[in-house]
Design a protein around this motif. Structure first.
Motif, PDB file in Angstrom:
ATOM      1  N   LEU A  18       0.564 -10.384  -6.595  1.00  0.00           N
ATOM      2  CA  LEU A  18       0.509  -9.221  -5.710  1.00  0.00           C
ATOM      3  C   LEU A  18       0.780  -9.626  -4.266  1.00  0.00           C
ATOM      4  O   LEU A  18       1.476  -8.906  -3.522  1.00  0.00           O
ATOM      5  N   ASN A  19       0.224 -10.751  -3.868  1.00  0.00           N
ATOM      6  CA  ASN A  19       0.486 -11.231  -2.511  1.00  0.00           C
ATOM      7  C   ASN A  19       1.974 -11.545  -2.330  1.00  0.00           C
ATOM      8  O   ASN A  19       2.560 -11.327  -1.243  1.00  0.00           O
ATOM      9  N   SER A  20       2.591 -12.077  -3.403  1.00  0.00           N
ATOM     10  CA  SER A  20       4.044 -12.341  -3.338  1.00  0.00           C
ATOM     11  C   SER A  20       4.820 -11.043  -3.181  1.00  0.00           C
ATOM     12  O   SER A  20       5.765 -10.949  -2.378  1.00  0.00           O
TER      13      SER A  20
ATOM     14  N   ILE B 247       3.691  -8.193  -1.964  1.00  0.00           N
ATOM     15  CA  ILE B 247       3.439  -7.640  -0.636  1.00  0.00           C
ATOM     16  C   ILE B 247       4.246  -8.423   0.412  1.00  0.00           C
ATOM     17  O   ILE B 247       4.861  -7.853   1.335  1.00  0.00           O
ATOM     18  N   GLY B 248       4.260  -9.762   0.258  1.00  0.00           N
ATOM     19  CA  GLY B 248       4.978 -10.596   1.232  1.00  0.00           C
ATOM     20  C   GLY B 248       6.472 -10.353   1.206  1.00  0.00           C
ATOM     21  O   GLY B 248       7.116 -10.194   2.273  1.00  0.00           O
ATOM     22  N   PHE B 249       7.079 -10.333   0.017  1.00  0.00           N
ATOM     23  CA  PHE B 249       8.534 -10.163  -0.074  1.00  0.00           C
ATOM     24  C   PHE B 249       8.970  -8.769   0.345  1.00  0.00           C
ATOM     25  O   PHE B 249      10.020  -8.593   0.979  1.00  0.00           O
ATOM     26  N   THR B 250       8.178  -7.763  -0.008  1.00  0.00           N
ATOM     27  CA  THR B 250       8.545  -6.412   0.450  1.00  0.00           C
ATOM     28  C   THR B 250       8.443  -6.317   1.963  1.00  0.00           C
ATOM     29  O   THR B 250       9.222  -5.601   2.623  1.00  0.00           O
ATOM     30  N   GLY B 251       7.482  -7.063   2.514  1.00  0.00           N
ATOM     31  CA  GLY B 251       7.368  -7.082   3.982  1.00  0.00           C
ATOM     32  C   GLY B 251       8.596  -7.707   4.617  1.00  0.00           C
ATOM     33  O   GLY B 251       9.100  -7.225   5.655  1.00  0.00           O
ATOM     34  N   ILE B 252       9.092  -8.798   4.005  1.00  0.00           N
ATOM     35  CA  ILE B 252      10.323  -9.441   4.518  1.00  0.00           C
ATOM     36  C   ILE B 252      11.501  -8.478   4.465  1.00  0.00           C
ATOM     37  O   ILE B 252      12.289  -8.369   5.416  1.00  0.00           O
ATOM     38  N   LEU B 253      11.614  -7.760   3.312  1.00  0.00           N
ATOM     39  CA  LEU B 253      12.705  -6.803   3.154  1.00  0.00           C
ATOM     40  C   LEU B 253      12.601  -5.674   4.173  1.00  0.00           C
ATOM     41  O   LEU B 253      13.602  -5.245   4.773  1.00  0.00           O
ATOM     42  N   LEU B 254      11.368  -5.166   4.361  1.00  0.00           N
ATOM     43  CA  LEU B 254      11.180  -4.051   5.292  1.00  0.00           C
ATOM     44  C   LEU B 254      11.449  -4.463   6.734  1.00  0.00           C
ATOM     45  O   LEU B 254      11.855  -3.639   7.566  1.00  0.00           O
ATOM     46  N   GLN B 255      11.236  -5.750   7.035  1.00  0.00           N
ATOM     47  CA  GLN B 255      11.518  -6.255   8.387  1.00  0.00           C
ATOM     48  C   GLN B 255      13.025  -6.487   8.614  1.00  0.00           C
ATOM     49  O   GLN B 255      13.438  -6.792   9.732  1.00  0.00           O
TER      50      GLN B 255
END
Length: 295
Positions: free
Chosen positions: A215-217, A219-227
């Protein structure tokens, strides 16, 4: 004295027969129990004097038959003392005449032994001379028979009390044993429950780690994509990735809630009061439920 110091019923009866011969000077004394068999037998239980071979050869009954009209049978049936002042010339004793001649028995008295309103048996005393029992002697012997009856009643009551106390003690021991077994069973159940709780806690701890990592992965990867670090995104793509990230965070919160439940059960949860941004909670719920609502 014999009645007071007796420890057992048989001992009391034996001692009293011996006293009648040794101390009172009678030729013979014996005690018989009134049986409830078909022949209404008076069964000898103890004697003192020349009774060896004598009691084996006579049959005494308390019933209405030829062997039931001696002193023993009459005393048991009437519950009163019966005296035979001249045994050898009394027709009622004809069935025992030969045996009586061998023992030099001339007169006899039979005294009923009544215990708790029931004729327990009879005390028979023989004398060598005819008409040996005068009024005073009969009165003393009646007192003796009553003392025997009271002694037997007291011994039986004492035995009943002892048996009741033994039964009570056994019941107490059995209860203690059952309590011990039950305590052991409860202890085993407690240990099993504690073991199961430990296993559950270990399972939750392991699963929370296993679930948190992916889940942390996410959340982290979607955050990278959204940025936009992996390249530009369209509005719809940004919207969908935002929903994925929010759902992952929601799932992570659920996992944390499960762990909090485990802490509550263990009494280890620490409650903290802090401000909550209600609009963010509502926004998170709307985003989570929107796909299902649209469908």
């Amino acid at each position: 004295s014999a009645v007071v110091h007796a420890k057992h019923e048989d001992q009391l009866l034996s001692d009293l027969c011996q006293i009648a011969v040794d101390s009172a000077g009678y030729r013979m004394a014996w005690i018989g129990r009134a049986e409830d068999d078909e022949a209404c037998t008076v069964r000898p239980v103890t004697f003192a004097g020349p009774g060896e071979g004598f009691l084996d050869r006579i049959h005494v009954s308390w019933g209405d038959n030829v062997h039931g009209f001696g002193t023993a049978g009459i005393a048991i049936r009437t519950r009163t003392p019966c005296i035979a002042r001249d045994l050898l010339h009394n027709p009622a004793f004809g069935v025992w005449r030969d045996v009586l001649l061998e023992r030099d028995f001339a007169s006899a008295i039979a005294l009923p032994l009544v215990v708790d309103s029931v004729v327990f048996g009879v005390l028979l005393i023989y004398a060598c001379e005819p008409d040996a029992f005068d009024a005073t002697e009969v009165e003393l012997l009646e007192g003796l028979s009553k003392s025997i009856s009271l002694g037997i009643s007291a011994l039986r009551a004492q035995k009943a009390r002892a048996e009741a106390m033994a039964a009570l003690e056994q019941a107490r021991t059995d209860l203690e044993h059952r309590v011990l077994l039950r305590t052991q069973e409860l202890q085993a159940a407690k240990e099993a429950a504690e073991s199961a709780d430990q296993i559950k806690s270990a399972f939750l701890a392991t699963m929370s780690h296993e679930l948190r990592t992916p889940l942390n992965s996410i959340i982290g990867f979607t955050g990278i994509l959204l940025q936009g670090l992996a390249g530009p995104l369209g509005d719809e793509q940004r919207k969908q990735l935002g929903m994925v990230q929010n759902s992952a965070r929601h799932l992570l919160a659920l996992i944390n809630d499960v762990l909090d439940i485990s802490k509550i059960e263990a009494g280890q949860l620490e409650i903290r009061q802090e401000p909550v941004a209600v609009h963010e909670v509502i926004h998170s719920v709307v985003q989570t439920m929107a796909p299902a609502a649209n469908r």
